[in-house]
Design a protein around this motif. Structure first.
Motif, PDB file in Angstrom:
ATOM      1  N   PRO A   1       0.037   7.768   7.326  1.00  0.00           N
ATOM      2  CA  PRO A   1       0.279   8.952   6.504  1.00  0.00           C
ATOM      3  C   PRO A   1      -0.905   9.921   6.579  1.00  0.00           C
ATOM      4  N   ASN A   2      -0.734  11.095   6.013  1.00  0.00           N
ATOM      5  CA  ASN A   2      -1.814  12.087   5.985  1.00  0.00           C
ATOM      6  C   ASN A   2      -3.080  11.483   5.419  1.00  0.00           C
ATOM      7  N   GLY A   3      -4.206  11.790   6.049  1.00  0.00           N
ATOM      8  CA  GLY A   3      -5.480  11.296   5.525  1.00  0.00           C
ATOM      9  C   GLY A   3      -5.746   9.849   5.861  1.00  0.00           C
ATOM     10  N   ALA A   4      -4.958   9.277   6.781  1.00  0.00           N
ATOM     11  CA  ALA A   4      -5.149   7.873   7.127  1.00  0.00           C
ATOM     12  C   ALA A   4      -6.373   7.665   8.017  1.00  0.00           C
ATOM     13  N   GLY A   5      -6.868   8.762   8.604  1.00  0.00           N
ATOM     14  CA  GLY A   5      -8.027   8.647   9.482  1.00  0.00           C
ATOM     15  C   GLY A   5      -7.682   8.696  10.954  1.00  0.00           C
ATOM     16  N   LYS A   6      -6.436   9.118  11.264  1.00  0.00           N
ATOM     17  CA  LYS A   6      -5.989   9.148  12.652  1.00  0.00           C
ATOM     18  C   LYS A   6      -6.816  10.110  13.499  1.00  0.00           C
ATOM     19  N   THR A   7      -6.943  11.328  12.988  1.00  0.00           N
ATOM     20  CA  THR A   7      -7.652  12.342  13.771  1.00  0.00           C
ATOM     21  C   THR A   7      -9.135  12.005  13.896  1.00  0.00           C
TER      22      THR A   7
END
Lengths: 356, 251
Positions: B37-43
């Motif tokens: 989800p958003n803010g999961a640290g993917k980027t």
């Protein structure tokens, strides 16, 4: 692509010759003096165009590089080394025995021993390149306005140094700079009899520099520079060493400025602190901007027209004001020359759509 | 065989533990996706691998060589290519020129050779032009070769970006949200292109938001949440993982 470039250069050469013939026929060969000076300024301007327009790095310090080149050559070719030789300096006697010094006489007839112009010229270029390299390493880490401010600061430092040092003639600058004999019969100096030769020397240097830069931008290196300008992080991830490319480009453009400085100084026989002035740098930036930023042809054309008009006194005492105004207008209405480019491409696209 | 090994990677932004001891492997030839989800640290994870950010601790090995701490241009030279979430076309350049920039590490001409326009430079220029064109053909956009890249539709720009990233002959391709900003048709098209890239023998690691894209094409999926590695497995395993469902659908 290649054919277009060759045609352009051929037309440029024809134009240069045509102008000379025209001045001869109309008895206005006194124009050649300003045209020669204009062409040396243009050499600096196309170098600045490379670093500003293509690599996207603004420099407000190019008058500084011009001055380093000009002042180095002027001081070396005017400082009398005869007393040092008679005083037993091993350095001077070594240079003398290597044939790197040249004997002459001052306007009062006293004997002179000075550094040979070729050696002075090579030293001037080397020193400028070295300074550009050392200044470039920290300064090119900055972007946009910060880079402009830092290079402006560099320009001011050079201006104050030449103004303050006795060796550089303080406020008077250096005069009585001897001619620079490139090859037997080809001397860069301000003799009226030598006007046509000097016009063609300047043209040859300028066209050579111009061709080198045209080749450069139309290559792997040129694409890398435009990529850095457009999207530095993307360029980085393509494997382009952005810091090194920016630095080398900065050094090349400083060398162009130094060559212009050396030759113009020998041509006019002197250099003064105003040549290192900040307003000079502003003028160069304004010309590159009005030429369309990323356009060597534009920079050359505008550099030719505006410098010539300025040297002919067309702008009177508003000279600096004219260039300042140009810069403001460009920055307001066409920053980075983008507006011009987008308008042009829109126009072309519309034409294409109408045609189809 | 493991191509990329991410081992205990950590990154803090102030008090936020953006990437918390994340470890996973990417097998050679696979398409692996990192979702969350958003803010999961993917980027953040993505940028740590590409050299855009410095990690606090941990290791990343590519082809058994440590790559953490290298600059982006050095990482590119090891054989890792990347694309950007907000497609970064080089402005003022045609599609072909964009791909030619991608061939930077595959060509040699330096400042002197370029200025003097040496015969070797001319031959090289011809070679990379032909290679760039072939890449545009591979990604089915050769008809736009001479069009300014940034004036094309998003889907086409994405394809050019793929061609540009493939130009350096990478063994690993990192895709940062390849479906971002695309409509469903373009997303399907991108999915097809990614599979096509895999068929060229290139390993793909992608970070993605769009579930349909990920489930269709991935061989393996890593799920991140709040910077932590939550689950890892094949798409069907992930689809049936209770914890993952909870994260995505809530309580």
């Amino acid at each position: 692509m290649g054919a277009k470039k060759i045609t352009g250069i051929a037309l440029l050469v024809v134009f240069v010759v045509a102008v000379q013939i025209a001045t001869q026929l109309t008895g206005t060969s006194y124009y050649l003096t300003q045209l020669t000076m204009t062409m040396y300024s243009c050499l600096l301007i196309i170098g600045l165009c490379l670093v500003m327009g293509y690599a996207g790095q603004v420099s407000l310090g190019h008058a500084g590089f011009f001055a380093i080149g000009g002042y180095t050559s002027a001081s070396l070719t005017t400082t009398n080394l005869l007393p040092a030789l008679e005083g037993g300096s091993s350095w001077v006697s070594m240079l003398n025995s290597m044939g790197l010094l040249t004997a002459g006489s001052s306007m009062f007839g006293e004997p002179l021993l000075t550094v040979h112009p070729w050696l002075a010229c090579l030293l001037a270029i080397t020193i400028t390149a070295l300074i550009a390299f050392l200044v470039g390493i920290p300064v090119l880490k900055l972007k946009g306005h910060y880079l402009a401010m830092a290079t402006l600061g560099f320009g001011i430092i050079i201006f104050r140094i030449v103004l303050a040092m006795e060796f550089f003639g303080e406020a008077d600058g250096i005069s009585d700079v001897p001619g620079f004999t490139l090859l037997p019969g080809l001397t860069v100096n301000g003799d009226i009899d030598n006007r046509v030769v000097n016009y063609y020397i300047a043209a040859a240097v300028l066209v050579t520099g111009f061709v080198l830069l045209l080749n450069l931008i139309d290559s792997r290196v040129g694409r890398a520079l435009r990529a850095i300008h457009g999207a530095e992080d993307a360029a980085d991830s393509m494997g382009i060493n952005t810091a090194r490319y920016k630095l080398y480009t900065f050094v090349i453009s400083a060398v162009f400025a130094a060559v212009a400085g050396v030759l113009l100084t020998h041509y006019t026989g002197g250099i003064s602190p105003s040549d290192a002035g900040v307003m000079k740098s502003v003028r160069y930036v304004a010309i590159v901007a009005i030429g369309g930023m990323a356009s060597l042809w534009g920079a050359l054309t505008m550099g030719g027209i505006l410098n010539f008009l300025s040297l002919r006194g067309f702008f009177g005492s508003y000279d600096d004001a004219v260039f300042g105004t140009i810069l403001i207008i460009i920055m307001l209405f066409a920053p980075e020359g983008v507006l011009r480019l987008t308008l042009w491409s829109k126009f072309k696209r519309q034409k294409k759509e109408k045609g189809s | 065989m493991t191509l990329l090994k991410v081992d205990g990677l950590n990154k803090h932004f102030g008090g936020l533990h953006a990437v918390n001891s994340v470890s996973f492997d990417v097998k050679k030839g696979d398409i692996k996706a990192v979702i969350g989800p958003n803010g999961a640290g993917k980027t953040t994870l993505f940028n740590l691998i590409c050299g855009g950010l410095d990690a606090d601790s941990g290791a990343v090995e590519f082809d058994s060589q440590p790559i953490l701490g290298l600059k982006p241009y050095q990482i590119a030279a090891t054989g890792i290519s990347r694309t950007f979430q907000n497609i970064k076309m080089f402005p003022g350049m045609t599609a072909l020129e964009n791909v030619m920039v991608g061939l930077h590490t595959k060509s040699r001409a330096g400042f002197w050779a370029a200025m003097l326009h040496l015969p070797s430079t001319r031959t090289e220029e011809k070679t990379i032009r032909a290679r760039a064109y072939a890449l545009l053909e591979l990604l089915e956009i050769a008809q736009f070769a001479d069009v300014e890249a940034s004036s094309l539709a998003f889907g086409q720009q994405r394809a050019i970006e793929f061609a540009r990233a493939l130009a350096s002959d990478p063994t690993l391709l990192l895709l940062d949200e390849p479906a971002a900003g695309l409509n469903i048709y373009e997303t399907a098209e991108v999915a097809r292109l990614i599979t096509k890239i895999q068929q060229q023998g290139i390993t793909v690691l992608l970070v993605e938001h769009d579930m349909s894209l990920v489930m269709d094409i991935s061989d393996e999926i890593v799920v991140l949440s709040c910077g932590q590695h939550i689950a890892e497995g094949t798409p069907s395993e992930i689809q049936h993982n209770e914890e993952v469902i909870q994260i995505y659908l809530g309580e």
